[in-house]
Design a protein around this motif. Structure first.
Motif, PDB file in Angstrom:
ATOM      1  N   VAL A   1       0.829  -1.203   0.000  1.00 27.37           N
ATOM      2  CA  VAL A   1       0.000   0.000   0.000  1.00 27.37           C
ATOM      3  C   VAL A   1       0.864   1.254   0.000  1.00 27.37           C
ATOM      4  O   VAL A   1       0.623   2.193  -0.760  1.00 27.37           O
ATOM      5  N   LEU A   2       1.890   1.233   0.840  1.00 28.05           N
ATOM      6  CA  LEU A   2       2.744   2.423   0.898  1.00 28.05           C
ATOM      7  C   LEU A   2       3.462   2.654  -0.423  1.00 28.05           C
ATOM      8  O   LEU A   2       3.577   3.780  -0.897  1.00 28.05           O
ATOM      9  N   GLY A   3       3.911   1.573  -0.983  1.00 26.39           N
ATOM     10  CA  GLY A   3       4.575   1.669  -2.287  1.00 26.39           C
ATOM     11  C   GLY A   3       3.634   2.291  -3.302  1.00 26.39           C
ATOM     12  O   GLY A   3       4.028   3.178  -4.061  1.00 26.39           O
ATOM     13  N   ALA A   4       2.397   1.819  -3.316  1.00 23.14           N
ATOM     14  CA  ALA A   4       1.409   2.334  -4.259  1.00 23.14           C
ATOM     15  C   ALA A   4       1.173   3.819  -4.018  1.00 23.14           C
ATOM     16  O   ALA A   4       1.091   4.616  -4.961  1.00 23.14           O
ATOM     17  N   LEU A   5       1.118   4.177  -2.746  1.00 25.22           N
ATOM     18  CA  LEU A   5       0.869   5.572  -2.400  1.00 25.22           C
ATOM     19  C   LEU A   5       2.027   6.455  -2.853  1.00 25.22           C
ATOM     20  O   LEU A   5       1.834   7.531  -3.431  1.00 25.22           O
ATOM     21  N   ARG A   6       3.212   5.977  -2.611  1.00 23.23           N
ATOM     22  CA  ARG A   6       4.383   6.760  -3.024  1.00 23.23           C
ATOM     23  C   ARG A   6       4.444   6.863  -4.543  1.00 23.23           C
ATOM     24  O   ARG A   6       4.825   7.890  -5.097  1.00 23.23           O
ATOM     25  N   PHE A   7       4.069   5.767  -5.192  1.00 19.52           N
ATOM     26  CA  PHE A   7       4.120   5.799  -6.655  1.00 19.52           C
ATOM     27  C   PHE A   7       3.123   6.806  -7.219  1.00 19.52           C
ATOM     28  O   PHE A   7       3.447   7.619  -8.087  1.00 19.52           O
ATOM     29  N   ILE A   8       1.891   6.793  -6.666  1.00 19.40           N
ATOM     30  CA  ILE A   8       0.875   7.677  -7.236  1.00 19.40           C
ATOM     31  C   ILE A   8       1.246   9.134  -6.973  1.00 19.40           C
ATOM     32  O   ILE A   8       0.967  10.016  -7.784  1.00 19.40           O
ATOM     33  N   ARG A   9       1.928   9.369  -5.869  1.00 15.58           N
ATOM     34  CA  ARG A   9       2.410  10.727  -5.610  1.00 15.58           C
ATOM     35  C   ARG A   9       3.451  11.124  -6.639  1.00 15.58           C
ATOM     36  O   ARG A   9       3.450  12.236  -7.153  1.00 15.58           O
ATOM     37  N   SER A  10       4.364  10.186  -6.928  1.00 19.25           N
ATOM     38  CA  SER A  10       5.464  10.528  -7.823  1.00 19.25           C
ATOM     39  C   SER A  10       4.960  10.807  -9.231  1.00 19.25           C
ATOM     40  O   SER A  10       5.583  11.555  -9.975  1.00 19.25           O
ATOM     41  N   VAL A  11       3.846  10.192  -9.622  1.00 13.02           N
ATOM     42  CA  VAL A  11       3.344  10.456 -10.974  1.00 13.02           C
ATOM     43  C   VAL A  11       2.262  11.537 -10.949  1.00 13.02           C
ATOM     44  O   VAL A  11       1.637  11.824 -11.957  1.00 13.02           O
ATOM     45  N   GLY A  12       2.011  12.108  -9.778  1.00 16.50           N
ATOM     46  CA  GLY A  12       1.098  13.242  -9.689  1.00 16.50           C
ATOM     47  C   GLY A  12      -0.370  12.868  -9.775  1.00 16.50           C
ATOM     48  O   GLY A  12      -1.192  13.672 -10.182  1.00 16.50           O
ATOM     49  N   GLY A  13      -0.696  11.651  -9.378  1.00 15.36           N
ATOM     50  CA  GLY A  13      -2.106  11.260  -9.438  1.00 15.36           C
ATOM     51  C   GLY A  13      -2.762  11.249  -8.062  1.00 15.36           C
ATOM     52  O   GLY A  13      -3.894  10.805  -7.911  1.00 15.36           O
ATOM     53  N   HIS A  14      -2.039  11.754  -7.100  1.00 13.40           N
ATOM     54  CA  HIS A  14      -2.492  11.672  -5.721  1.00 13.40           C
ATOM     55  C   HIS A  14      -3.801  12.415  -5.498  1.00 13.40           C
ATOM     56  O   HIS A  14      -4.705  11.935  -4.813  1.00 13.40           O
ATOM     57  N   ASP A  15      -3.914  13.589  -6.124  1.00 15.08           N
ATOM     58  CA  ASP A  15      -5.079  14.434  -5.876  1.00 15.08           C
ATOM     59  C   ASP A  15      -6.381  13.777  -6.301  1.00 15.08           C
ATOM     60  O   ASP A  15      -7.429  14.005  -5.705  1.00 15.08           O
ATOM     61  N   ASN A  16      -6.321  12.977  -7.324  1.00 13.46           N
ATOM     62  CA  ASN A  16      -7.551  12.381  -7.829  1.00 13.46           C
ATOM     63  C   ASN A  16      -7.714  10.916  -7.421  1.00 13.46           C
ATOM     64  O   ASN A  16      -8.638  10.256  -7.864  1.00 13.46           O
ATOM     65  N   ALA A  17      -6.790  10.449  -6.600  1.00 12.66           N
ATOM     66  CA  ALA A  17      -6.845   9.025  -6.259  1.00 12.66           C
ATOM     67  C   ALA A  17      -8.060   8.719  -5.394  1.00 12.66           C
ATOM     68  O   ALA A  17      -8.514   9.560  -4.621  1.00 12.66           O
ATOM     69  N   SER A  18      -8.562   7.498  -5.581  1.00 10.26           N
ATOM     70  CA  SER A  18      -9.698   7.077  -4.760  1.00 10.26           C
ATOM     71  C   SER A  18      -9.165   6.595  -3.417  1.00 10.26           C
ATOM     72  O   SER A  18      -8.453   5.599  -3.333  1.00 10.26           O
ATOM     73  N   ALA A  19      -9.506   7.335  -2.363  1.00  7.44           N
ATOM     74  CA  ALA A  19      -9.006   6.993  -1.030  1.00  7.44           C
ATOM     75  C   ALA A  19      -9.524   5.625  -0.599  1.00  7.44           C
ATOM     76  O   ALA A  19      -8.816   4.848   0.035  1.00  7.44           O
ATOM     77  N   ARG A  20     -10.746   5.328  -0.996  1.00  4.97           N
ATOM     78  CA  ARG A  20     -11.370   4.066  -0.592  1.00  4.97           C
ATOM     79  C   ARG A  20     -10.522   2.862  -1.013  1.00  4.97           C
ATOM     80  O   ARG A  20     -10.294   1.935  -0.237  1.00  4.97           O
ATOM     81  N   LYS A  21     -10.027   2.929  -2.254  1.00  6.33           N
ATOM     82  CA  LYS A  21      -9.254   1.810  -2.787  1.00  6.33           C
ATOM     83  C   LYS A  21      -8.028   1.543  -1.911  1.00  6.33           C
ATOM     84  O   LYS A  21      -7.739   0.413  -1.548  1.00  6.33           O
ATOM     85  N   PHE A  22      -7.346   2.619  -1.559  1.00 11.00           N
ATOM     86  CA  PHE A  22      -6.125   2.477  -0.767  1.00 11.00           C
ATOM     87  C   PHE A  22      -6.452   2.039   0.663  1.00 11.00           C
ATOM     88  O   PHE A  22      -5.767   1.200   1.242  1.00 11.00           O
ATOM     89  N   LEU A  23      -7.523   2.626   1.205  1.00  8.00           N
ATOM     90  CA  LEU A  23      -7.878   2.293   2.581  1.00  8.00           C
ATOM     91  C   LEU A  23      -8.340   0.840   2.675  1.00  8.00           C
ATOM     92  O   LEU A  23      -8.001   0.126   3.623  1.00  8.00           O
ATOM     93  N   ASP A  24      -9.078   0.409   1.661  1.00  8.81           N
ATOM     94  CA  ASP A  24      -9.498  -0.996   1.616  1.00  8.81           C
ATOM     95  C   ASP A  24      -8.286  -1.910   1.668  1.00  8.81           C
ATOM     96  O   ASP A  24      -8.241  -2.868   2.446  1.00  8.81           O
ATOM     97  N   ALA A  25      -7.326  -1.596   0.802  1.00 11.83           N
ATOM     98  CA  ALA A  25      -6.126  -2.432   0.719  1.00 11.83           C
ATOM     99  C   ALA A  25      -5.371  -2.402   2.036  1.00 11.83           C
ATOM    100  O   ALA A  25      -4.879  -3.428   2.506  1.00 11.83           O
ATOM    101  N   ALA A  26      -5.311  -1.203   2.655  1.00 10.67           N
ATOM    102  CA  ALA A  26      -4.585  -1.076   3.926  1.00 10.67           C
ATOM    103  C   ALA A  26      -5.281  -1.888   5.005  1.00 10.67           C
ATOM    104  O   ALA A  26      -4.633  -2.545   5.823  1.00 10.67           O
ATOM    105  N   GLN A  27      -6.617  -1.850   4.977  1.00 14.25           N
ATOM    106  CA  GLN A  27      -7.362  -2.583   5.996  1.00 14.25           C
ATOM    107  C   GLN A  27      -7.128  -4.092   5.860  1.00 14.25           C
ATOM    108  O   GLN A  27      -7.019  -4.807   6.852  1.00 14.25           O
ATOM    109  N   GLN A  28      -7.054  -4.522   4.620  1.00 17.10           N
ATOM    110  CA  GLN A  28      -6.891  -5.960   4.388  1.00 17.10           C
ATOM    111  C   GLN A  28      -5.575  -6.489   4.928  1.00 17.10           C
ATOM    112  O   GLN A  28      -5.449  -7.673   5.212  1.00 17.10           O
TER     113      GLN A  28
END
Lengths: 632, 468
Positions: free
Chosen positions: A573-600
């Protein structure tokens, strides 16, 4: 024995009433029509053409023996020659007067040798003293002389395709003078001399019209001269000499076809091949003037294939005379009653048949051992596709030692043609996009001939079944696939995904993962999303495929979403988060998707980190850490 | 005693190396039978037995704590022992003296000795010893089957006597740990041409089972499996090539004469087997190697054939004759000469693009566990005996320490170390890849260093997925 007859007569010949004492038969090369004239036309003239539309039957008055009879182009006007001084005309245009009108040749004391239609209303008389070019006015029932040229003529030949008339002049007859006709104009082309094997003394006519033929081969007009062997001159066997007749410039001796035998010959042109029939051996030879002989400088050609006879032909009994139990009668081939016309017509006047000569490609495959040469030969034929594909399959089937270089040569030859077509297509598209160009005529869309064998043809007909066949070593399969990919790359043709898939499938089947890895490392298998997905699916059997796939997605640079999905599915999850930041997609990212994955992951600290990260984002974007309600 | 006034540094050195199998002498009084190989050989028998017994005891004892992962090493003040069980019941043990600093004392007192206890990158060395043995001899059990303990002992003696002399523990660094392969960058088309060549050769010379391709000591293609290639690559680059490059360099004034095969000139020659095909006395003996096959191991013959810097080695399954070598020479030589010029052209183009050979902008070591690809801008030239690096050994030690840290965890991580003398050392681990960067920037802070590393990744590793 395998089928070896590579020439055959057309299955549906044109049938006509055979020649007899009451029935005269004429053939018009221009319209390819056979005229059966009964009793000088009084009891009927039956015209049979290549199709039903050009077949006509009519009656005309018997005004003497018909010497020659021909329709103008489109069956508009009929011309009949009955005497050596004049030609008679009959209108076949509806609403025009049908009564005959006649035209005498202008030159005094000249004898008309024959006439040719060069258009629907333009006709050329060839007399022994020159040629006369007329325009016909069917409504006025008269002719107007457009042009004439006086010259001593022994005999003439006409090539309707190019509207060129060839005249044999001088005493020996070996100076040939061509004239070209087009839209009411007549142009004299430069004359040329046929080298005779022996110069007779005293001079006499030594070049027979039977030994000269004109035909277009590969779009070029050639005069073919059948040069018989002569005991005095040092020529052990007969040969055919081709003179290239270009509209501008001179006529050049361009090719020599070695017949390696002597006797009586006849020539045909089929599918741009020169066919030489040899009567005494009842066989035929074929020559391809584009096939280069490696060790001959001056375009000297040997037969492409060993001499074979035309495929045996049985005359089907038809009409009321036919009895079902009676077997078809074998037809006598190479009969002396045969007449051969250009380009591909054989007529048996005594039996009442007109055949088209055809080349059958499948038997050539076994007769030509050199596969490279065979490919060159096949690629220039009209109906070549399936034969070429079967040759490819055959080479792979044998799989004998040393066949890889052959496979490579064949692939290169196929892809050369494929590439040429793609380039032509591309430049056509470009020309179309840039709008109609001024000056030059609109570019024609390139024709896709059967010789264009693309990747899907190869895949469907050759490669997919080849890779699935039992008993072929996987080494050979991979070698062949790589060879095909190499060849495509060499011609800068984009390789289709399904070929890569085939390579990967084969490698995976045989556990050759390291080989696959190396191919990917050197980008032999080009990057694409489908390929990356395919690699992902291999991860369970070959873990490094995961890395390879991610690298590929990264290089594509259009697959950031896929990368996120892959990382999340790996619980990175952290890797994915860092990656989306590096490509500038953080602002539009779906928080639910990441939170779901983190919860799992069950890692509370991780969940908190991700949650905080998105809260901070919200704060930055909207001034509040609150999440927007999920639109779903 | 002028020199005696200075500190003396001792690099790690090999104290002993032995191989034993506890099942060979289980009863008292038969302990000697366990020992298959002992270095140094002049050690007294009882001491040998004692040392072996000690190792056996340690392994047995630690096994009770973790039956699946027996002890790998034992660290004491003076030395370290490494244990490795490559095949069941066969143990290889290496005892290494720690590096130490001897400080002279005044008044004739014996000098003070300080042992250094940094991480040592040696476990991999033991594995390499075994792999190298296996490459040329097959497994231990294979020798046992073929000729019993006697044969195995003979083989071990013969192999390790020579091999241990070439072991240079002091120059062992990160690259030895990785045991990676340097790949030669090549465009797709040339690569496909090589594929085509390899396939043709293997098809027409059916004796050849595998082919591999190197240029300038860098791998282009391997038909062998990865693990076999790894050790063979090690052998080629550290042993075979250096042996052959030296005479070549020395005899520069007598240029090699091209061979004429058919009507094609070619410059091919054999590095193993016959030196001159024309020589009627030439021997057609090639080194035997053992590589993994579907059913265990297969014994093959290594043919190394070279044209300029391009090297193709072919591996055949049976004894080779003169006829075969001649056939191979005439088939491979001309084609390889063409390929060599193709590749050489690319090589010069690549070099021109990357600029003249200057000090690399970044000093880094990269390694990918997946394909064993390694890349170093730190090492100038590496041979068996000397390892020229452009950085201070202390920095290399830090790299080793970071590597040990990485080995302990599975997750991706990044370690940034501020070393003495303005150096920063950054270690990054992403998936199966490791990257070590050494930066020398005065007064740089952590953020700047981080930015610098990002810049490096963006320029040098643009086409792979590297997590930031």
């Amino acid at each position: 024995m395998a089928e070896e007859h590579y020439l055959e007569l057309s299955e549906n010949p044109v049938q006509f009433e055979h020649a007899s004492s009451v029935n005269n038969v004429f053939f018009d090369e221009a319209n390819k029509q056979v005229f059966a004239v009964r009793s000088g036309g009084a009891t009927g003239v039956v015209v049979k053409g290549p199709d039903d539309k050009s077949s006509v039957a009519f009656r005309m008055d018997d005004k003497g023996e018909v010497k020659c009879i021909k329709f103008s182009i489109g069956n508009k006007i009929l011309a009949v020659q009955r005497t050596s001084k004049s030609v008679d005309f009959i209108n076949f245009i509806p609403d025009y007067p049908h009564t005959e009108f006649s035209q005498e040749c202008k030159t005094k004391n000249a004898n008309i040798l024959g006439f040719c239609w060069t258009n629907w209303n333009e006709v050329v008389f060839i007399t022994d003293q020159g040629i006369e070019f007329y325009q016909v006015f069917p409504d006025k029932r008269s002719l107007k002389l457009l042009k004439s040229q006086s010259i001593n003529v022994n005999w003439y030949q006409y090539c309707p395709e190019t509207a060129v008339i060839l005249l044999s002049t001088t005493v020996q007859g070996n100076i040939l003078q061509p004239f070209a006709f087009r839209n009411g104009t007549m142009s004299k082309m430069s004359k040329f001399e046929i080298e005779l094997p022996v110069v007779p003394k005293p001079a006499k006519l030594s070049l027979s019209e039977r030994d000269i033929a004109m035909a277009t081969i590969y779009g070029q007009l050639y005069v073919m001269y059948l040069k018989h062997h002569s005991r005095t001159a040092n020529s052990p066997s007969a040969e055919v000499v081709l003179y290239h007749l270009s509209r501008e410039g001179s006529c050049k001796k361009s090719h020599v076809l070695k017949l390696n035998t002597t006797g009586k010959f006849a020539l045909n042109i089929v599918d741009n091949l020169v066919v030489v029939h040899h009567q005494s051996s009842q066989t035929s030879l074929i020559f391809d003037i584009k096939l280069k002989e490696p060790d001959c400088a001056l375009n000297i050609h040997q037969p492409v294939l060993p001499a074979r006879s035309i495929h045996p032909y049985r005359i089907p009994l038809s009409g009321p005379a036919a009895v079902p139990s009676q077997p078809p009668v074998p037809c006598q081939l190479y009969s002396s009653s045969w007449s051969v016309f250009q380009p591909d017509i054989i007529i048996s006047a005594s039996e009442g048949y007109l055949w088209y000569l055809q080349v059958k490609l499948p038997p050539t495959v076994n007769l030509l051992q050199d596969k490279g040469k065979l490919m060159d030969f096949l690629l220039r034929r009209r109906e070549c596709k399936m034969v070429i594909l079967s040759v490819c399959a055959q080479i792979l089937e044998v799989g004998e030692k040393g066949s890889l270089p052959v496979v490579a040569t064949v692939f290169d030859k196929l892809n050369q043609v494929y590439k040429d077509y793609l380039e032509a297509e591309q430049s056509y598209t470009q020309a179309m996009e840039s709008g109609p160009s001024r000056g030059s005529a609109a570019q024609k869309r390139p024709v896709r001939t059967q010789a264009v064998i693309d990747q899907s043809d190869m895949y469907t007909h050759v490669l997919s079944s080849f890779t699935e066949r039992k008993g072929v070593s996987h080494k050979f399969i991979i070698a062949v696939l790589m060879e095909y990919i190499r060849s495509l790359n060499q011609f800068q043709i984009t390789v289709q995904h399904y070929l890569y898939e085939l390579v990967i499938k084969t490698l995976v089947q045989h556990n050759l993962f390291y080989m696959l890895h190396q191919f990917l490392q050197y980008h032999v298998l080009s990057d694409s999303k489908p390929l990356a997905c395919l690699l992902l699916s291999l991860e369970s059997t070959y873990p490094p495929a995961h890395q390879l796939s991610l690298d590929m997605l990264k290089r594509l640079s259009t697959a950031n979403d896929e990368i996120i999905e892959v990382l999340l599915s790996k619980q990175q999850v952290l890797g994915a988060l860092r990656f989306i930041r590096s490509v500038g997609g953080h602002d539009n990212a779906s928080a639910r998707k990441f939170l779901d994955a983190a919860q799992q992951t069950g890692d509370q600290m991780l969940f908190y980190t991700v949650f905080r990260s998105f809260q901070q984002r919200n704060q930055r974007l909207r001034g509040s850490p609150a999440f927007n309600p999920d639109p779903a | 005693m002028a020199s005696g006034m200075q500190e003396k540094q001792y690099t790690p050195s090999l104290l002993s190396f032995f191989i034993y199998n506890p099942t060979f002498g289980p009863r008292e009084g038969e302990e000697e039978k366990k020992i298959l190989f002992y270095h140094p050989s002049d050690v007294e028998k009882n001491e040998k037995i004692r040392n072996v017994g000690l190792c056996e005891a340690i392994v047995q004892f630690t096994r009770t704590f973790c039956p699946t992962k027996p002890a790998k090493s034992l660290h004491t003040q003076k030395n370290r022992q490494f244990f490795f069980e490559p095949e069941e019941n066969f143990w290889m043990v290496m005892v290494v003296r720690n590096p130490m600093i001897e400080k002279p004392n005044k008044d004739g007192k014996p000098p003070t000795v300080e042992y250094q206890e940094e991480e040592m990158l040696l476990p991999s060395c033991l594995l390499q010893c075994y792999s190298m043995y296996k490459l040329f001899n097959g497994t231990f059990s294979r020798a046992m089957q073929a000729g019993g303990v006697e044969l195995l002992m003979q083989k071990l003696e013969k192999f390790f006597y020579r091999y241990l002399q070439t072991l240079h523990l002091q120059s062992c660094d990160l690259l030895d740990v990785f045991g990676g392969i340097s790949f030669f960058p090549l465009d797709k088309m040339t690569y496909l041409k090589i594929q085509s060549f390899v396939n043709r050769v293997e098809e027409s010379l059916s004796l050849i089972k595998y082919t591999a391709f190197l240029y300038n000591d860098q791998l282009i293609w391997s038909g062998l499996e990865q693990d076999d290639m790894r050790i063979l690559y090690k052998y080629l680059t550290t042993s075979l090539f250096p042996r052959h490059s030296e005479p070549e360099l020395a005899g520069r004034d007598s240029p090699m004469r091209p061979e004429v095969a058919g009507n094609l000139l070619h410059y091919g020659r054999f590095l193993t087997g016959p030196t001159n095909l024309k020589d009627p006395e030439a021997k057609f003996r090639f080194p035997k190697i053992f590589v993994s096959a579907e059913d265990g191991y297969e014994e093959l013959h290594l043919i190394v054939y070279k044209v300029h810097s391009l090297l193709c080695f072919l591996i055949a399954s049976v004894e080779l004759t003169r006829e075969f070598c001649e056939q191979l020479d005439s088939l491979v030589g001309p084609q390889l000469t063409l390929l060599a010029s193709d590749i050489c052209e690319q090589f010069t183009i690549n070099r021109r693009i990357s600029g003249p050979e200057k000090e690399p902008q970044f000093k880094f070591i990269y390694f990918n566990h997946m394909n064993l690809a390694e890349k170093s801008t730190i090492h100038m030239r590496k041979t068996a005996s000397v390892c020229l690096t452009s950085v201070h050994p202390d920095l290399m030690k830090i790299l080793g320490d970071i590597n040990c840290d990485f080995a302990r965890v599975d997750e991706d991580e990044e370690i940034i170390v501020k070393a003495m003398t303005d150096y920063w050392v950054v270690g990054k681990k992403s998936d199966q890849r490791e990257l070590y960067v050494i930066l020398n920037q005065k007064n740089a802070n952590l953020i700047e260093v981080n930015e610098e590393v990002k810049r490096l990744c963006a320029t040098q590793f643009n086409n792979i997925f590297f997590l930031d």
